[in-house]
Write an enzyme that holds these catalytic residues in place. Structure first.
Site, mmCIF file in Angstrom:
data_model
loop_
_atom_site.group_PDB
_atom_site.id
_atom_site.type_symbol
_atom_site.label_atom_id
_atom_site.label_comp_id
_atom_site.label_asym_id
_atom_site.label_seq_id
_atom_site.Cartn_x
_atom_site.Cartn_y
_atom_site.Cartn_z
ATOM 1 N N ASP A 1 1.459 -9.702 4.089
ATOM 2 C CA ASP A 1 0.244 -9.574 4.896
ATOM 3 C C ASP A 1 -1.031 -9.848 4.102
ATOM 4 O O ASP A 1 -2.100 -10.004 4.696
ATOM 5 C CB ASP A 1 0.153 -8.167 5.499
ATOM 6 N N THR B 1 2.897 -8.005 -0.745
ATOM 7 C CA THR B 1 2.920 -7.902 0.706
ATOM 8 C C THR B 1 2.646 -9.266 1.291
ATOM 9 O O THR B 1 1.699 -9.942 0.870
ATOM 10 C CB THR B 1 1.892 -6.884 1.254
ATOM 11 N N ARG C 1 3.154 -26.947 28.173
ATOM 12 C CA ARG C 1 3.280 -25.497 28.161
ATOM 13 C C ARG C 1 2.219 -24.852 27.277
ATOM 14 O O ARG C 1 1.624 -25.489 26.421
ATOM 15 C CB ARG C 1 4.650 -25.084 27.602
ATOM 16 N N GLU D 1 0.815 -1.217 0.000
ATOM 17 C CA GLU D 1 0.000 0.000 0.000
ATOM 18 C C GLU D 1 0.849 1.269 0.000
ATOM 19 O O GLU D 1 0.603 2.204 -0.772
ATOM 20 C CB GLU D 1 -0.925 -0.011 1.223
ATOM 21 N N HIS E 1 11.194 -11.625 10.916
ATOM 22 C CA HIS E 1 11.590 -11.539 9.518
ATOM 23 C C HIS E 1 11.865 -12.883 8.875
ATOM 24 O O HIS E 1 12.131 -12.943 7.661
ATOM 25 C CB HIS E 1 12.798 -10.611 9.382
ATOM 26 N N MET F 1 3.543 -11.708 11.679
ATOM 27 C CA MET F 1 3.305 -10.373 11.139
ATOM 28 C C MET F 1 1.832 -10.184 10.804
ATOM 29 O O MET F 1 1.093 -11.144 10.620
ATOM 30 C CB MET F 1 4.187 -10.131 9.925
#
Length: 376
Positions: free
Chosen positions: A143, A141, A178, A119, A287, A185
């Protein structure tokens, strides 16, 4: 009338993503092989158009072997000097910077731009289009939050990496009883968290689109314990937030840098240990989601996007972005692609599917989505 296109400038901007080099390869091979065009790669995103410009000519020989290679051979930056912020944080356009870049495009003999980015990068590209430089955008992207396209390249590879991480966390979580948190991300959207959470068998998924209650998440963990499951797996997007809470930032940013999210996983870890009494660990994938070789799907999508971007440009299209819709590559106006982001519908099919198989989103009304008395 636009002048004939003989030289195309190629820019990669924003965060890196698996598949960038595959697009570069496709653009160069299509431009040179099909249309006889010259391609100039502009290094370090739009910053390569300022000061002593940084460009490199790209021929089919230069892009051999790029298809499986991660990163970008051209380098990339996040907006750089092309976006500034005033004291209130509002973005402003530095006119002098754009004028310098336009003068350098003219000097370099670049007739049009193909811009790979998300964007932010495509918003800068749209400014160049408004200033008279023909532009075609390519959606990039991890995302997957760009409007007007069903998928962006880089997302599928990031999803594979997150899902593999969850597979590995399952074994250590079960061995030690656990709670394991995986922070992925997703600044404004939860596509990576949602897809990987379903594919990786998470018990809780926390995404920006559904504000969560820490108490509801803790109750999910304790409910699993009562049902005999002594471990739990949680996926949290970096932009997730509690009901009435604020986003958690690593870095507040400044005039030239956007704020940087991070820390929600560690916050959840501390709260859940206190609320449940269970040992809780957090892994921040970071990353790792961006790096490395693109998977087969992203290579295919990136190649299709790159070839179609050149074709659109040579067919006279301007100010557009190539997009995937219903298995076809089409073009959409850049203005529509950057007008908003594509968020996860809280009542959409994927969220419904997750809840059907017992995954919680930590919402205050979460119990209304599940049958009572069931152990998941």
């Amino acid at each position: 009338m636009h002048r004939p296109i003989r030289t195309v400038g190629l820019i990669t901007g924003g965060g890196d993503a698996p598949g960038l080099n595959a697009v570069i390869r496709a653009v160069v091979k299509t431009a040179a092989g099909e249309y006889g065009l010259r391609v100039l790669g502009i290094e370090d995103s739009f910053e390569g158009l300022l000061d002593e410009t940084r460009t490199r000519e790209l021929t089919p020989k230069d892009v051999r072997g790029l298809l499986p290679r991660g990163g970008t051979i051209l380098g990339t930056r996040n907006t750089g000097r092309f976006v500034e912020r005033d004291e209130s944080g509002r973005e402003i356009k530095p006119e002098a910077v754009y004028r310098e870049a336009l003068a350098n495009l003219e000097r370099l003999g670049i007739d049009a731009l193909i811009v790979l980015g998300g964007e932010g990068t495509l918003t800068i590209a749209a400014e160049f289009d408004r200033m008279g430089i023909p532009v075609v955008g390519v959606p990039k992207t991890i995302d997957n939050d760009l409007a007007c396209t069903e998928l962006t390249f880089g997302f599928a590879t990031a999803l594979d990496i997150a899902t593999e991480a969850l597979d590995r966390l399952h074994t250590t979580a079960e061995s030690h009883d656990r709670v394991m948190l995986l922070e992925v991300m997703g600044r404004h959207t939860g596509w990576i968290a949602l897809h990987s959470g379903i594919a990786g068998g998470a018990d809780v998924i926390l995404i920006p689109e559904i504000p969560f209650s820490m108490e509801v998440v803790a109750e999910k963990i304790l409910e699993r314990e009562r049902c005999g499951s002594q471990f739990s797996i949680i996926v949290v997007a970096e932009g997730a937030r509690e009901v009435g809470g604020q986003l958690i930032y690593q870095d507040a940013g400044d005039r030239h840098r956007a704020p940087r999210l991070g820390g929600i996983g560690l916050h959840c870890r501390d709260c859940l240990e206190r609320l449940t009494g269970k040992e809780t660990r957090c892994v921040i994938l970071g990353h790792l989601q961006r790096g490395g070789r693109p998977n087969a799907f992203d290579r295919m999508l990136a190649t299709s996007f790159g070839a179609n971007a050149v074709r659109a440009l040579m067919n006279g299209e301007r100010g557009v972005m190539v997009a995937l819709q219903a298995a076809n590559i089409i073009t959409v106006p850049l203005s529509e692609a950057i007008s908003n982001i594509k968020t996860v519908p809280p009542d959409g099919q994927l969220v419904r599917t997750a809840r059907d198989v017992g995954i919680s989103f930590g919402a205050p009304d979460e119990k209304t989505h599940h049958k009572t008395g069931n152990c998941f």
